[in-house]
Design an enzyme around this catalytic site. Structure first.
Site, PDB file in Angstrom:
ATOM      1  N   ASP A   1      -5.261  -9.294  -5.902  1.00 57.33           N
ATOM      2  CA  ASP A   1      -5.042  -8.806  -7.277  1.00 57.33           C
ATOM      3  C   ASP A   1      -5.003  -9.911  -8.340  1.00 57.33           C
ATOM      4  OD1 ASP A   1      -5.137  -6.129  -6.688  1.00 57.33           O
ATOM      5  OD2 ASP A   1      -2.965  -5.849  -6.599  1.00 57.33           O
TER       6      ASP A   1
ATOM      7  N   ASP B   1      -8.428   1.759   4.734  1.00 59.45           N
ATOM      8  CA  ASP B   1      -8.969   0.418   4.946  1.00 59.45           C
ATOM      9  C   ASP B   1      -9.689   0.005   3.671  1.00 59.45           C
ATOM     10  OD1 ASP B   1      -8.927  -1.707   6.898  1.00 59.45           O
ATOM     11  OD2 ASP B   1     -11.110  -1.631   6.799  1.00 59.45           O
TER      12      ASP B   1
ATOM     13  N   PHE C   1      -0.738  -7.134  -5.064  1.00 59.20           N
ATOM     14  CA  PHE C   1      -0.731  -7.901  -3.819  1.00 59.20           C
ATOM     15  C   PHE C   1      -2.147  -8.370  -3.510  1.00 59.20           C
ATOM     16  CE2 PHE C   1      -2.649  -4.903  -0.752  1.00 59.20           C
ATOM     17  CZ  PHE C   1      -2.639  -3.735  -1.502  1.00 59.20           C
TER      18      PHE C   1
ATOM     19  N   LYS D   1       0.840  -1.208   0.000  1.00 62.31           N
ATOM     20  CA  LYS D   1       0.000   0.000   0.000  1.00 62.31           C
ATOM     21  C   LYS D   1       0.868   1.249   0.000  1.00 62.31           C
ATOM     22  CE  LYS D   1      -4.061  -1.273   2.723  1.00 62.31           C
ATOM     23  NZ  LYS D   1      -4.750  -0.948   3.977  1.00 62.31           N
TER      24      LYS D   1
HETATM   25  P1  ITT Z   1      -2.913  -1.862   7.002  1.00 66.95           P
HETATM   26  O1  ITT Z   1      -1.652  -1.961   7.800  1.00 66.95           O
HETATM   27  O2  ITT Z   1      -2.969  -0.632   6.148  1.00 66.95           O
HETATM   28  O3  ITT Z   1      -4.147  -2.074   7.819  1.00 66.95           O
HETATM   29  P2  ITT Z   1      -3.768  -4.328   5.725  1.00 66.95           P
HETATM   30  O4  ITT Z   1      -3.033  -5.294   4.815  1.00 66.95           O
HETATM   31  O5  ITT Z   1      -4.282  -4.833   7.036  1.00 66.95           O
HETATM   32  O6  ITT Z   1      -2.811  -3.066   5.918  1.00 66.95           O
HETATM   33  P3  ITT Z   1      -6.508  -3.719   4.862  1.00 66.95           P
HETATM   34  O7  ITT Z   1      -7.041  -4.206   6.143  1.00 66.95           O
HETATM   35  O8  ITT Z   1      -6.971  -2.424   4.348  1.00 66.95           O
HETATM   36  O9  ITT Z   1      -4.917  -3.686   4.873  1.00 66.95           O
HETATM   37  O10 ITT Z   1      -6.743  -4.716   3.653  1.00 66.95           O
HETATM   38  C1  ITT Z   1      -7.417  -5.881   3.764  1.00 66.95           C
HETATM   39  C2  ITT Z   1      -6.889  -6.891   2.786  1.00 66.95           C
HETATM   40  O11 ITT Z   1      -7.484  -6.622   1.521  1.00 66.95           O
HETATM   41  C3  ITT Z   1      -5.390  -6.877   2.544  1.00 66.95           C
HETATM   42  O12 ITT Z   1      -4.700  -7.670   3.437  1.00 66.95           O
HETATM   43  C4  ITT Z   1      -5.318  -7.446   1.142  1.00 66.95           C
HETATM   44  O13 ITT Z   1      -5.335  -8.850   1.177  1.00 66.95           O
HETATM   45  C5  ITT Z   1      -6.597  -6.952   0.500  1.00 66.95           C
HETATM   46  N1  ITT Z   1      -6.338  -5.766  -0.304  1.00 66.95           N
HETATM   47  C6  ITT Z   1      -6.324  -4.466   0.091  1.00 66.95           C
HETATM   48  N2  ITT Z   1      -6.049  -3.661  -0.939  1.00 66.95           N
HETATM   49  C7  ITT Z   1      -5.891  -4.462  -2.014  1.00 66.95           C
HETATM   50  C8  ITT Z   1      -5.571  -4.243  -3.369  1.00 66.95           C
HETATM   51  O14 ITT Z   1      -5.352  -3.027  -3.846  1.00 66.95           O
HETATM   52  N3  ITT Z   1      -5.485  -5.302  -4.182  1.00 66.95           N
HETATM   53  C9  ITT Z   1      -5.694  -6.546  -3.732  1.00 66.95           C
HETATM   54  N4  ITT Z   1      -5.982  -6.857  -2.466  1.00 66.95           N
HETATM   55  C10 ITT Z   1      -6.076  -5.822  -1.605  1.00 66.95           C
END
Ligand code: ITT
Length: 195
Positions: free
Chosen positions: A151, A68, A148, A12
């Site tokens: 995707d 999020d 990631f 991210k």
């Molecule tokens: P933070 O530290 O920012 O919370 P995180 O990985 O926990 O990072 P989220 O809770 O927002 O992030 O994301 C939930 C999940 O959704 C994340 O672990 C990915 O598997 C998926 N995800 C988020 N954004 C994505 C993207 O752009 N493409 C594919 N999968 C995504």
């Protein structure tokens, strides 16, 4: 402009810094001396984004923003949604999450889905929310090694390839996160909330 991005997800961080461009320098919680895990246990994307941003603001004193994101699949009643990171296990096991998603969608004709991102910004003692979404379909099999998370199984509408096959510039131009981050950037540049 320097701003803290309350995330522990390096993918991210990379995407957001590409979308924001060189006018912004992103600092991580670790850059501010915060090594604790950032909690995210609310039941909405808005709630989690605010929880993450407030946690970092309270611990470090710095204004910051948090993202999020959830993948909402129509045939699964919007699942995994806010539980996207913890769909298969308690951790962030991307491979297990994707495998479970394909299994749960097995045999379903409707494979439509959307990614939705909510960004919470804390600035000057006020809180702001910005949103972005992209619609598409869950593919039958994984394809591509870019990006990631989910995707490799998400094909955005209007494209023949998954987000993991498309160049990062294309994903960032059309994605949920791209849309939300551009709204954030516009607000930071102009002070106008165009949500
Ligand atoms: P933070 O530290 O920012 O919370 P995180 O990985 O926990 O990072 P989220 O809770 O927002 O992030 O994301 C939930 C999940 O959704 C994340 O672990 C990915 O598997 C998926 N995800 C988020 N954004 C994505 C993207 O752009 N493409 C594919 N999968 C995504």
């Amino acid at each position: 402009m320097k701003i803290v991005f309350a995330t522990n997800n390096r993918h991210k961080l990379e995407e957001v810094s590409q979308i924001l461009g060189p006018a912004f320098t992103l600092l991580t919680p670790a850059d501010c001396g915060l090594t604790e895990e950032i909690p995210e246990d609310r039941d909405t994307l808005e709630g989690n984004a605010l929880q993450k941003a407030r946690f970092v603001k309270e611990r470090t004193g710095y204004d910051c923003f948090a993202d999020d994101t959830g993948l909402e699949v129509a045939a699964l009643g919007g699942e995994p949604g806010v539980r996207s990171a913890r769909y298969a296990t308690d951790g962030h096991d991307h491979a297990a999450n994707t495998a479970l998603l394909l299994k749960n969608l097995g045999g379903k004709a409707d494979r439509s889905a959307r990614f939705r991102t909510v960004i919470a910004l804390i600035l000057g003692g006020r809180e702001y929310l910005f949103e972005g979404e992209v619609r598409g379909e869950i593919t039958e099999v994984e394809a591509g090694d870019k990006g990631f998370g989910y995707d490799p199984v998400f094909r955005p509408d209007g494209y023949a390839q998954t987000f993991a096959e498309l160049p990062a510039e294309v994903k960032n131009r059309i994605s949920h996160r791209g849309e939300a981050v551009r709204k954030l950037a516009e607000f930071l540049r102009t002070g106008i909330d165009n949500k």
